[in-house]
Design an enzyme around this catalytic site. Structure first.
Site, mmCIF file in Angstrom:
data_model
loop_
_atom_site.group_PDB
_atom_site.id
_atom_site.type_symbol
_atom_site.label_atom_id
_atom_site.label_comp_id
_atom_site.label_asym_id
_atom_site.label_seq_id
_atom_site.Cartn_x
_atom_site.Cartn_y
_atom_site.Cartn_z
ATOM 1 N N GLU A 154 -7.472 -2.698 -2.915
ATOM 2 C CA GLU A 154 -8.005 -2.992 -4.249
ATOM 3 C C GLU A 154 -8.057 -4.528 -4.517
ATOM 4 O O GLU A 154 -7.719 -4.881 -5.580
ATOM 5 C CB GLU A 154 -7.483 -2.119 -5.199
ATOM 6 N N GLU A 262 -8.497 8.784 0.028
ATOM 7 C CA GLU A 262 -7.910 9.339 -1.039
ATOM 8 C C GLU A 262 -8.887 10.184 -1.914
ATOM 9 O O GLU A 262 -9.009 10.447 -2.936
ATOM 10 C CB GLU A 262 -7.340 8.312 -1.971
HETATM 11 C C1 GLA Z 1 -4.696 4.281 -5.622
HETATM 12 C C2 GLA Z 1 -3.813 4.034 -4.594
HETATM 13 C C3 GLA Z 1 -3.087 5.155 -4.136
HETATM 14 C C4 GLA Z 1 -2.618 5.909 -5.394
HETATM 15 C C5 GLA Z 1 -3.758 6.279 -6.508
HETATM 16 C C6 GLA Z 1 -3.421 7.163 -7.501
HETATM 17 O O1 GLA Z 1 -5.892 4.734 -5.406
HETATM 18 O O2 GLA Z 1 -4.343 3.360 -3.449
HETATM 19 O O3 GLA Z 1 -2.132 4.666 -3.689
HETATM 20 O O4 GLA Z 1 -1.608 5.062 -6.136
HETATM 21 O O5 GLA Z 1 -4.288 5.019 -6.750
HETATM 22 O O6 GLA Z 1 -2.201 7.808 -7.035
#
Ligand code: GLA
Length: 359
Positions: A154, A262
């Site tokens: 990020e 994710e």
């Molecule tokens: C982001 C992070 C993850 C997690 C999510 C929410 O996407 O990369 O590790 O913390 O937020 O749980």
């Protein structure tokens, strides 16, 4: 009476295991496409029904939290390896691939990284040294066991008119911290695949910014091999097949492999800001919402199968609707139902739609 209760309990446990076993696992449907993965906590790999479900359905694991800088490196001279070791050991014992998450991030990173011993803002040199020490230690420990790392998480801003997220890393080191993190990770394990990972990768401005950052890094010879599209989507967002394809093909055109790292589909409109719960926040998973979720999962997996030459992994963020990070975020206590397995760990209708392509 007690005997009766015990017999009933073991019957229930048997039935439960049977439920978990009488279908073909997600990873087997997707064997010829990409490894199906899941993020887990150490408790989920302890003996129990979640571990049974993981072994049956998934070919790859990511540590949901315990490899992040805060949990694994809470103080400068102290690493907390045990929880991460438990997950890595489970992966090894069961022949699962293991992804590492995450080495350099603005969240869940302890304050000590950014202060010197007198509590003053850290110097450039010291912060680089700490980044290097952290990455060498963590990547070094799991060398040969973790095949891919989310190196930087990020780094790109959510603001369309801003390139980099103005984090402490950025404030002290400028954009150079990104290249450095990849270089250190590559030095620590030259065989690991190194990923840049981010969310909202289908929003045009963010996609463009990520693309140009990656292009710049690759032109400079920075060792980066893949892009992680986090995939925290919602049944209400405007993610389209064309938008997802555009992200996959553009990033892949740089010679990078793409993974969904994710994946979950919330039954609420996407909101990245924490909020208090209001009486009007309802939590029911209505048939209408379920259908929207099915449609979205189906669309996403159609696209991923179509681009299997570019997609090298798909990881769900949490195992089942029994417990997900979305139960507490952005609204604490608002139940969500974002995954392919229900609260009893049974495959949901969305599961059957996602594996339906074989018939
Ligand atoms: C982001 C992070 C993850 C997690 C999510 C929410 O996407 O990369 O590790 O913390 O937020 O749980």
């Amino acid at each position: 009476m007690r005997k009766c209760a015990l017999a009933l309990l073991s019957l229930l446990a048997f039935a439960h295991t049977a439920i978990c076993q009488d279908y073909k696992g997600l990873k087997d449907y997707y064997r010829d496409y990409f490894p199906a993965g899941v993020s887990v906590a150490p408790q989920s790999v302890a003996p129990g029904d979640e571990a049974v479900l993981i072994r049956k359905n998934f070919a790859s694991l990511t540590a949901e939290n315990v490899m992040k800088p805060q949990p694994i490196h809470p103080e400068e001279n102290r690493y907390n390896w045990e929880p991460a070791d438990q997950i890595v050991n489970f992966a090894q014992a069961n022949g699962l691939k293991m992804r590492g998450h995450t080495l350099c991030w603005h969240n869940q990173t302890p304050k000590w990284f950014f202060e010197d011993k007198d509590g003053n803002p850290v110097s450039r040199e010291l912060l680089l040294q700490r980044l290097r020490d952290h990455i060498y230690a963590v990547v070094g420990r799991y060398k040969g066991k973790v095949y891919a790392w989310d190196v930087v998480n990020e780094a790109i801003s959510e603001q369309p008119d801003q390139m980099y997220r103005p984090t402490k890393w950025y404030q002290v080191l400028g954009e150079e911290y990104i290249a450095k993190a990849f270089e250190y990770a590559h030095e620590a394990d030259p065989d690991a695949l190194l990923f840049y990972n981010d969310f909202d990768t289908e929003k045009p401005a963010k996609r463009d910014h990520i693309y140009s950052m990656l292009k710049g890094l690759l032109n400079k010879g920075v060792p980066i091999h893949g892009v992680g599209l986090q995939g925290h989507w919602s049944i209400y967002d405007n993610l389209t097949a064309a938008g997802l394809e555009e992200s996959i093909t553009r990033f892949a055109s740089l010679g990078l492999t793409v993974q969904i790292t994710e994946l979950d589909i919330s039954i609420y409109p996407k909101d990245w800001n924490r909020k208090e719960r209001r009486a009007s926040d309802t939590t029911s998973f209505t048939p209408e919402k379920e259908q929207l979720q099915i449609d979205k999962y189906k669309m996403i997996f159609n696209v991923l199968r179509k681009h299997k030459d570019k997609v090298s992994g798909v990881t769900f963020w949490n195992i089942s609707d029994r417990k997900s990070w979305l139960d507490t975020f952005p609204i604490k206590g608002r139940k969500d139902y974002p995954l392919l397995f229900d609260e009893a760990l049974r495959p949901k209708k969305a599961f059957w739609e996602v594996v339906d392509f074989e018939k």
